[in-house]
Scaffold this motif. Structure first.
Motif, PDB file in Angstrom:
ATOM      1  N   LEU A  71       1.206  -1.077  -0.178  1.00 20.78           N
ATOM      2  CA  LEU A  71      -0.485  -0.129  -0.302  1.00 20.78           C
ATOM      3  C   LEU A  71       0.763   1.479  -0.192  1.00 20.78           C
ATOM      4  CD1 LEU A  71      -2.814   1.165   0.063  1.00 20.78           C
ATOM      5  CD2 LEU A  71      -2.982   1.130   2.538  1.00 20.78           C
ATOM      6  N   LYS A  72       2.176   0.944   1.000  1.00 24.15           N
ATOM      7  CA  LYS A  72       2.953   2.288   1.278  1.00 24.15           C
ATOM      8  C   LYS A  72       3.743   2.740  -0.501  1.00 24.15           C
ATOM      9  CE  LYS A  72       6.340   4.697   4.349  1.00 24.15           C
ATOM     10  NZ  LYS A  72       7.477   4.395   4.775  1.00 24.15           N
ATOM     11  N   ASN A  73       4.220   1.751  -0.995  1.00 27.50           N
ATOM     12  CA  ASN A  73       4.807   1.860  -2.545  1.00 27.50           C
ATOM     13  C   ASN A  73       3.400   2.408  -3.509  1.00 27.50           C
ATOM     14  OD1 ASN A  73       6.892  -0.234  -1.595  1.00 27.50           O
ATOM     15  ND2 ASN A  73       6.133  -1.613  -2.632  1.00 27.50           N
ATOM     16  N   LEU A  74       2.535   1.753  -3.456  1.00 26.78           N
ATOM     17  CA  LEU A  74       1.357   2.112  -4.482  1.00 26.78           C
ATOM     18  C   LEU A  74       1.443   4.328  -4.036  1.00 26.78           C
ATOM     19  CD1 LEU A  74      -0.971   1.567  -7.014  1.00 26.78           C
ATOM     20  CD2 LEU A  74      -2.537   1.354  -4.999  1.00 26.78           C
ATOM     21  N   THR A  75       1.267   3.869  -2.498  1.00 29.58           N
ATOM     22  CA  THR A  75       0.524   5.265  -2.305  1.00 29.58           C
ATOM     23  C   THR A  75       1.316   6.412  -2.930  1.00 29.58           C
ATOM     24  OG1 THR A  75      -0.502   4.505  -0.253  1.00 29.58           O
ATOM     25  CG2 THR A  75       0.534   7.209  -0.289  1.00 29.58           C
TER      26      THR A  75
END
Lengths: 290, 267
Positions: free
Chosen positions: A82-86
């Protein structure tokens, strides 16, 4: 990404069958919302489409699997994705649901595959605050938390969901994603079905500055005696539009999304629903200004 | 009816595990005695199975086209019980399906089905895999270094599968670009299944965004297996040289076209 909060932003959920439409038609909505988990891959066409879309539209990342109310910790692998996508998408909103999803089976972590309700108690509130704090700190972003539709209830709940979310937001700095259809579904399933009254009761508990987004959706209405399923497969119902008017009157120009996930209509139908939301909201906002 | 045991001070784990246990149980008595509304539990149970079936049908399109809907539903249900999702993303659920199918009756009856599932899974992974393109500057190494000192890093989406079934043809019989390709692939698959089975290597690769499947000739398969196991170009060429049909020059041109190579490296 900074947004003028005074402007009414209207968006639609983007699903795979509409990828070509959004890339080839003129911009008619302010933002699009996608399910974060659908873009957890490291590459590929879907991610490429999302990157093209974000050049033209604001993007809201709506997660469906985090399970902020779970007793069990959210796996770090999930949060890393999720952090990578964010970091790649830089969304203007990030949302999740007030539910649980993680559990154990034979000592192994398992995912429920659905948004499961929680008892609205102080113990669960403390747990969800802990998880929201942890996630917001990890992502470096504020979350907005959505009320959920449910098909079972816990006797042990002694807070209303609105009270629970209000307290959650006060303690964590998170905001609320108000899903009017979820209130309607719960009203029909558990509260006698006076949707207007249920929406009014719900939103009057929420502080006026606590709501950061509104979701509007429709669902099939079953025969009498059966539970209503929140399938996001129909146009927004009249009752939900009426609830939306109440919400805009109370919370002002809150970003509003049309959610339609199953039995998808033509892109133009989705855009018409979004335009209807804009028209209704602007009428209410204009009236409030007079 | 509400769950009677979720008191104010009930540990969260108990109430959540209680709900999960009711949803995941196939025992009507367990569901009835869970304390939760049975109709409500059944809604979650139907949602779960529908989500699982939908997820598997997306990740394993060939398998789901080969099976009747009642069989695929049964497999989805049984697989859900044996390997529940644990990552919060249905698209990442299914790595163990090929192995699971090989233990089932339908897998026994149709022995190529498990290998078809393995191929579907690799195609699915490639679809969401990292975007990599050939580092063309690394071609210079072929002129500057001896083959003994060159290794090849393949595009992360390139995968080899060993099988004795015509799974490449079965794949294109269902997902060919046009009717002609689908019919030809179906004929090839039927002929191969009616003949003595022979070991073959099937490759998944991704030239752009859409993964593709190819059945490799023996020499090419040996060459690629050697390189992918980290052997030098010289060793790989030696291993493939026993096969008169293999030409490195031809392979290189095709490999670049197919986006197989990520980079050449000096060892």
């Amino acid at each position: 990404m900074l947004v003028n909060n005074k402007a009414l932003l209207v968006g639609v959920g983007l699903r795979h069958p509409h990828f070509t439409d959004i890339l080839t038609t003129p911009k008619q909505v302010d933002f699009i919302e996608v399910h974060s988990e659908n873009f957890f891959g490291q590459g590929g066409a879907a991610l490429s489409v999302l990157n093209q879309v974000r050049e033209k539209y604001l993007v809201s990342l709506h997660s469906t699997s985090m399970g902020l109310g779970s007793k069990h910790d959210i796996p770090m692998a999930y949060l890393e994705r999720l952090k990578n996508l964010t970091q790649m998408i830089d969304p203007f909103l990030m949302s999740e649901h007030a539910c649980f999803t993680w559990g154990k089976q034979h000592g192994q972590t398992m995912h429920s595959g659905d948004l499961l309700p929680i008892a609205h108690t102080q113990v669960n509130l403390a747990r969800m605050c802990e998880q929201v704090d942890k996630v917001q700190s990890f992502l470096g972003r504020e979350l907005i938390i959505e009320n959920v539709s449910a098909y079972v209830k816990f006797d042990g709940s002694y807070l209303s969901e609105a009270e629970f979310l209000t307290e959650l937001c006060q303690r964590t700095g998170a905001k609320i994603l108000l899903d009017i259809n979820n209130i309607a579904v719960n009203s029909l399933n558990f509260e006698g079905g006076d949707i207007q009254q249920s929406v009014a009761d719900y939103i009057n508990v929420l502080p006026v500055n606590s709501v950061a987004q509104i979701h509007l959706a429709g669902c099939q209405i079953p025969t009498i005696g059966q539970l209503v399923i929140d399938d996001h497969a129909r146009p927004v119902s009249d009752e939900v539009w009426q609830g939306y008017q109440l919400a805009i009157a109370r919370f002002g120009a809150v970003p509003t999304l049309i959610e339609w996930d199953n039995d998808l209509p033509q892109w133009s139908v989705l855009i018409e629903e979004a335009q209807k939301a804009r028209d209704i909201a602007q009428t209410i906002l204009h009236r409030e200004q007079l | 009816m509400n769950a009677p045991y979720a008191n104010n001070d009930e540990p969260i784990e108990n109430e959540q595990q209680g709900l999960l246990a009711a949803i995941w149980s196939d025992d009507a008595k367990v569901i009835a005695q869970s304390g939760f509304d049975v109709d409500g539990i059944n809604v979650y149970r139907r949602n779960l199975l529908a989500n699982a079936e939908r997820a598997l049908s997306i990740s394993f399109p060939t398998v789901f086209e080969l099976l009747d809907s009642d069989v695929s539903q049964h497999i989805a249900h049984q697989f859900l019980k044996s390997s529940p999702p644990n990552q919060g993303d249905w698209a990442q659920w299914g790595a163990a399906l090929a192995g699971f199918i090989s233990t089932t009756e339908v897998g026994y009856e149709y022995p190529y089905l498990a290998d078809c599932a393995a191929l579907d899974w690799q195609v699915h992974c490639a679809l969401h895999g990292i975007d990599q393109t050939f580092e063309q500057s690394s071609l210079q190494l072929l002129g500057d270094c001896q083959p003994e000192h060159i290794i090849v890093k393949f595009n992360a989406n390139v995968k080899l599968l060993e099988t004795k079934y015509p799974i490449g043809d079965i794949f294109y019989a269902h997902h060919g670009v046009d009717e002609r390709q689908r019919k030809a692939s179906l004929n090839n698959a039927q002929q191969a299944l009616a003949s003595p089975l022979a070991a073959q290597t099937v490759m998944v690769y991704r030239p752009e965004f859409q993964p593709k499947v190819a059945t490799l000739m023996t020499g090419e398969a040996e060459f690629m297996r050697s390189l992918m196991s980290g052997q030098s170009l010289a060793n790989a060429l030696n291993n493939a040289n026993g096969n008169n049909h293999f030409s490195f020059e031809h392979w290189l041109v095709k490999a670049i076209e197919r986006n197989l190579i990520y980079t050449f490296k000096e060892n």
